[in-house]
Write an enzyme that holds these catalytic residues in place. Structure first.
Site, mmCIF file in Angstrom:
data_model
loop_
_atom_site.group_PDB
_atom_site.id
_atom_site.type_symbol
_atom_site.label_atom_id
_atom_site.label_comp_id
_atom_site.label_asym_id
_atom_site.label_seq_id
_atom_site.Cartn_x
_atom_site.Cartn_y
_atom_site.Cartn_z
ATOM 1 N N ASP A 216 -10.270 38.334 88.286
ATOM 2 C CA ASP A 216 -8.878 38.329 88.732
ATOM 3 C C ASP A 216 -8.220 39.674 88.431
ATOM 4 O OD1 ASP A 216 -6.697 36.991 89.899
ATOM 5 O OD2 ASP A 216 -5.900 36.379 87.952
ATOM 6 N N GLU A 217 -7.327 40.107 89.318
ATOM 7 C CA GLU A 217 -6.490 41.300 89.114
ATOM 8 C C GLU A 217 -7.317 42.563 88.853
ATOM 9 O OE1 GLU A 217 -3.490 40.967 89.839
ATOM 10 O OE2 GLU A 217 -2.583 39.137 89.060
ATOM 11 N N ILE A 218 -8.187 42.918 89.791
ATOM 12 C CA ILE A 218 -9.077 44.065 89.554
ATOM 13 C C ILE A 218 -8.332 45.393 89.506
ATOM 14 C CG2 ILE A 218 -11.113 42.931 90.502
ATOM 15 C CD1 ILE A 218 -10.774 44.739 93.000
ATOM 16 N N MET B 230 2.401 40.345 95.661
ATOM 17 C CA MET B 230 2.629 39.305 94.655
ATOM 18 C C MET B 230 3.224 38.064 95.316
ATOM 19 S SD MET B 230 3.892 41.187 91.139
ATOM 20 C CE MET B 230 3.844 39.630 90.243
ATOM 21 N N CYS C 53 13.428 44.380 103.947
ATOM 22 C CA CYS C 53 14.165 44.155 102.701
ATOM 23 C C CYS C 53 13.622 44.950 101.516
ATOM 24 C CB CYS C 53 14.171 42.665 102.361
ATOM 25 S SG CYS C 53 15.050 41.641 103.559
ATOM 26 N N GLY D 193 -0.163 33.862 96.785
ATOM 27 C CA GLY D 193 -1.117 32.775 96.557
ATOM 28 C C GLY D 193 -2.543 33.239 96.334
#
EC number: 2.7.1.21
Length: 203
Positions: free
Chosen positions: A99-101, A23, A197, A26
């Site tokens: 988008d976002e498959i 996430m 992190c 870009g």
């Protein structure tokens, strides 16, 4: 039998482009840029997004930076196919963006392959890993099938190094391994993190 050159040149070539990563890397910004470039080249472009993704807009693909592109929200691969095939009957479609498959059912991968085989350019985005850093559904299957793959990185929101993991935050703390896999939200629920992190609580 070797096909003659004229036959090869007359066949419109389709292919699959995958834009992936964590996430805030870009992905959607790049997705929108590519679709706009095809539209500028006078190709017929259509974009789809999963209904579940309503973070910034309902009928538009929206990047975290605020860039928007008109899109058709759908609940499933079957609904996407129904709407796209209806559009194809009206006019030729050259480029399909999805988008976002990772939020679609698994039938989306076979349909993407079918579209490319039919001479359509298919550009898709998806998270490569879920918040547990496990391969995300559909993206793991389309990865070896795509002609072009771009894996983008973000900036770690904790230390500033490059990030390739998605950190889920719940009540200010790293999410537990057993929390639900799908939880669509904005900046308050997720952060981009580097290897050092990133944290996951295995309860």
């Amino acid at each position: 039998m070797i096909p003659n050159r004229d036959t090869i040149e007359q066949k419109q070539l389709g292919w699959v482009e995958l834009i992936t990563g964590c996430m805030f890397a870009g992905k959607t910004e790049e997705f929108i840029k590519r679709l706009r470039r095809h539209a500028f080249a006078k190709r017929n472009v259509i974009a789809f997004k999963p209904v579940i993704d309503t973070r910034y807009a309902v009928n538009e693909v929206a990047s975290h930076a605020g860039t928007l592109l008109p899109s058709i929200p759908v609940n499933s691969t079957a609904e996407l196919k129904e709407k796209l095939e209806a559009k194809i009957l009206e006019k030729k479609v050259d480029v399909v963006g999805i988008d976002e498959i990772q939020f679609f059912d698994e039938a989306i991968v076979d349909y993407i392959e079918e579209l490319a085989d039919r001479g359509i350019i298919v550009i898709v985005t998806g998270l490569d890993k879920d918040f547990r850093s496990q391969p995300f559904k559909n993206v793991d299957r389309i990865l070896p099938l795509a002609e072009m793959v771009d894996k983008l990185t973000a900036i770690c929101q904790k230390c500033g190094n490059f990030a390739n993991r998605t950190q889920r935050i719940i009540d200010g703390k790293p999410a537990d391994w057993n929390s639900p896999l799908i939880l669509v939200d904005g900046n308050d629920s997720y952060e981009a993190r580097c290897r050092n992190c990133y944290q996951i609580e295995k309860g």
